[in-house]
Structures are given as C-alpha cells and as structure tokens.
Write an enzyme that holds these catalytic residues in place. Structure first.
Site, PDB file in Angstrom:
ATOM      1  N   HIS A 189       3.603   6.284  -6.990  1.00  0.00           N
ATOM      2  CA  HIS A 189       2.562   7.119  -7.588  1.00  0.00           C
ATOM      3  C   HIS A 189       2.184   6.538  -8.949  1.00  0.00           C
ATOM      4  CE1 HIS A 189       3.295   9.903  -4.455  1.00  0.00           C
ATOM      5  NE2 HIS A 189       3.740  10.943  -5.113  1.00  0.00           N
ATOM      6  N   GLY A 248      13.856  11.797   7.349  1.00  0.00           N
ATOM      7  CA  GLY A 248      12.551  11.754   6.680  1.00  0.00           C
ATOM      8  C   GLY A 248      12.482  10.672   5.616  1.00  0.00           C
ATOM      9  N   GLN A 276      -1.686   9.328  -6.033  1.00  0.00           N
ATOM     10  CA  GLN A 276      -0.427   9.540  -5.320  1.00  0.00           C
ATOM     11  C   GLN A 276      -0.424   8.889  -3.944  1.00  0.00           C
ATOM     12  OE1 GLN A 276      -0.197  13.963  -7.265  1.00  0.00           O
ATOM     13  NE2 GLN A 276       1.248  13.623  -5.608  1.00  0.00           N
ATOM     14  N   CYS A 305       7.451  15.104  -7.327  1.00  0.00           N
ATOM     15  CA  CYS A 305       7.544  13.660  -7.605  1.00  0.00           C
ATOM     16  C   CYS A 305       6.680  13.225  -8.797  1.00  0.00           C
ATOM     17  CB  CYS A 305       7.179  12.864  -6.354  1.00  0.00           C
ATOM     18  SG  CYS A 305       5.820  13.546  -5.407  1.00  0.00           S
TER      19      CYS A 305
END
Ligand SMILES: NC(=O)c1ccc[n+]([C@@H]2O[C@H](COP(=O)([O-])OP(=O)(O)OC[C@H]3O[C@@H](n4cnc5c(N)ncnc54)[C@H](OP(=O)(O)O)[C@@H]3O)[C@@H](O)[C@H]2O)c1
Length: 342
Positions: free
Chosen positions: A242, A12, A157, A130
């Site tokens: 972000h 991932g 984001q 995050c």
C-alpha cells in the site's frame, strides 16, 4: 520454552504470511495449528523448512491448552470464534475490524503504543487496519517531536488488501483485457485492471467509506484523539504493497530536514528520499520487507506548518502479519503467558 500457536484463517493472504513470519522470526513455537473453514480442511501449508501443517476446520477446533490465537478469518467469523478461544484460555490477536473500536480491547502497533499492552492479562488484542498501521508508524516520530494537528491522506491500496480473491481478480481481469474477454467485477465494484477505484468497504451516511472511517478513528485511538484526520482510500491494480500520500499539519513550523531527521532511525521506518529519478520507494519494491518506507518529504506551503510525504509498506507484513507477531513477541517479553500459567 515455546508457545502453542493457533493460526486462524491460515489459508488466506494474511494467515499464510503469519505462518511464514512466525518461522522467519523464530517465534518460540512448541506447537502450531493451521485453521480455516471446512472447505480447506486437509490443505497443506509449510511451516519453516521442515514442517507441513494440515489445515483443520475452525468449527471443530478446541482452543483449550493453546496459548495464542492469531486470527484473520474475516470479521463475522472472528466475532464468533475469538470469544470462544478466549473462553478456553487462549490470548487472541485479531486482524479483523470486529473488535478494534471496543474500548476494552487494546488496538496496538508495537512501535507506536506498546503502553496499550501494559497490565494486559488475557483476552483479545486488535491489530489495526493495514493502511492505519503504516500511517501511524510514520506519524509517531513526527508527532512526538513536533505535535501533529491535522492529517490529510490519500491511499493507493493493493488488491491483496482484499485477500486472495482480490489478487485472483486483478490477475483474471488483466488477462481478460488482453484477450478481449468480458470482465465481471466481484471483489471490487468495477474492473480493477488498468484502473483505480475510489471505494474500499461500504459507504457511510456522511459519504465517506468505512475504510476511510477506520483510518480516522483508529489513528485517534492509537496515537492521539486530538489529531484531525481526513482520508480518501483508493484501490489500485498492484498485487502487494500500500502507498499513502500524506499532508501533515503541525503546531509549529517544521522544515523538511527536521522531519527527515525525526523519521530517520525511528523504529520500523526506512527513509528513501533522494530528489532524483527513482529516488523514492514504490509498492513492488517493498513487498516482502518489514519496514515502512518514507520518501518525497517536502514542505506543504498550502497550510501554515505543513509537510507532505509519500509512505509505502507491505500490507500483508507490517500491515497485518508482522504487526500481529510483534504483538505476540511483546506479550512474551512482558511475561504475560508466564503470569497466565501461574
Ligand atoms: N489483506 C490484508 O492486507 C489485511 C490487512 C489487515 C487485516 N486484514 C483482515 O484480515 C482478514 C483476512 O484477510 P485476508 O486478506 O487474509 O483474506 P483471505 O485471503 O480471503 O483469507 C480469509 C481466510 O479466512 C478463512 N475463513 C473464511 N471464512 C471462514 C470460516 N467461516 N471459518 C474459518 N475460516 C474462514 C479462509 O479460509 P478458507 O480458505 O477455508 O476459505 C481464509 O483462510 C480480514 O478480516 C481482513 O480485513 C487483511
């Protein structure tokens, strides 16, 4: 001396970054396993310049003899397999939301609350959300010096926050726009190309989203339960990085210069704040960087002791993989594995 590290969710967006970060930071690895679902068994992933790992099926993996599990396979998968790994004697650092608010699980950003790891002997450590990570890194030196009362934050984001499929969807929807193809949103609730969506994760009863709730409760757990936080989380068509627009209210008046001085030199922070065209950081510039960048520091005259600023970070690095590896480095420095082996 090296450690046996299992990376779970290795195929991932976060897992690949964790493998890259371990190699870049020369984390003392004696053996490394890449684990994912059965779908990716056999997928090859490079580790450093000379090693290629063959991804293994998590379901069939035996964690006995493995020191550290760096997990990012999604909350429902961590819920099952992180306790299984701990049972086998492995310390798990989990990137998913599943264990974060468990009072027995430390929620850690090493620059902010390393004390949460004191006395840790084994089990699960959670990596925060995050956006929360980059926000608390920037708030910590300000809170230490001026005491924060209240934070109002709007996030911008990137789609990598929704994993590899989120990135694929931005690419596909952008292409569809140019060739006039119909767009079918899947990872996001509306077309993400050339758009912004004020909705990340599921809705809660009070009208906020779970992503917004995470920023509130995680900040309280990591930094200070007395800080009031209000968040609006927005998905934007950016691949990596972000950004946060923050309005912070302090207990006493703080001049922008004082805030700038407190942020400069604080661990994990770079201040890029020149009041001219381009004198600030943007997500595409900080992708691949370790620091959290702070810009646009100025007075917020709408509250008694307010400062506003802009904060940008790489969500896959400090927002996930780097923070997890820094936690592992902290455990090594504290001698946790040596104590476990004794
Ligand atoms: N992206 C971010 O910025 C970020 C930041 C902090 C935390 N997180 C959290 O980290 C987790 C992963 O995020 P991501 O962005 O890396 O997602 P992703 O790109 O979709 O990757 C998910 C990973 O989990 C694996 N996986 C899925 N189902 C599995 C199963 N049943 N058994 C074993 N492995 C399975 C996938 O393997 P396959 O390839 O085999 O499907 C893949 O390796 C999420 O919980 C997310 O909330 C993400």
């Amino acid at each position: 001396m090296g450690y046996r590290v299992a990376v779970v969710g290795a195929t991932g967006a976060v897992g690949r970054e964790m493998i890259k970060t371990l190699a870049e930071r020369n984390f003392p690895v004696s053996d490394i396993a890449a684990l994912a679902s059965g779908r990716s068994a056999g997928t090859e992933i490079s580790f450093g310049e000379h090693r290629v790992l063959k991804t293994q099926n998590l379901e069939k993996f035996d964690f006995r003899g493995w020191d550290i599990g760096l997990f990012s396979p999604g909350a429902s998968v961590s819920a099952i397999h992180a306790p299984r790994a701990v049972e086998a004697g492995c310390i798990v650092i989990d990137n998913t939301s599943h264990f974060r608010m468990d009072p027995n699980v430390p929620l850690v950003v090493p620059e902010v609350n390393p004390e949460a790891l004191h006395g840790f002997r084994g089990g699960i450590i959670a990596n925060p959300n995050c956006s929360t990570i980059q926000m608390v890194v920037a708030l910590k030196p300000l809170h230490d010096e001026f005491k924060i009362k209240r934070v109002v934050v709007a996030t911008y984001q990137s789609v990598s926050g929704a994993g590899k499929e989120g990135m694929d969807e931005l690419f596909a929807n952008s292409r569809a726009f140019y060739v006039n193809d119909p767009v079918t949103p899947q990872q996001f609730t509306k077309n993400i190309a050339f758009n912004v969506i004020p909705h990340i994760d599921s809705f809660m009863d009070d009208g906020s989203t779970k992503e917004e709730w995470k920023m509130v409760v995680e900040t309280k757990k990591i930094l200070d339960p007395n800080i009031a936080v209000m968040a609006t989380c927005v998905r934007v068509p950016v691949f990596i990085g972000h950004a946060l627009a923050l309005h912070v209210e302090f207990e006493r008046p703080v001049a922008p210069g004082e805030a700038r001085a407190a942020l400069r030199g604080a661990p994990g922070i770079a201040v890029t704040d020149v009041r001219e065209d381009g004198g600030y950081a943007t997500p595409t510039e900080v992708a691949g960087e370790d620091n959290v960048y702070v810009s646009r520091i100025r007075r917020d005259p709408t509250v008694p002791n307010g400062i506003a600023f802009w904060c940008v970070g790489d969500n896959l690095r400090k927002g996930a993989a780097l923070n997890a590896v820094q936690i592992a480095e902290t455990l090594v420095a504290q001698g946790v594995f040596a104590r476990q082996a004794a």
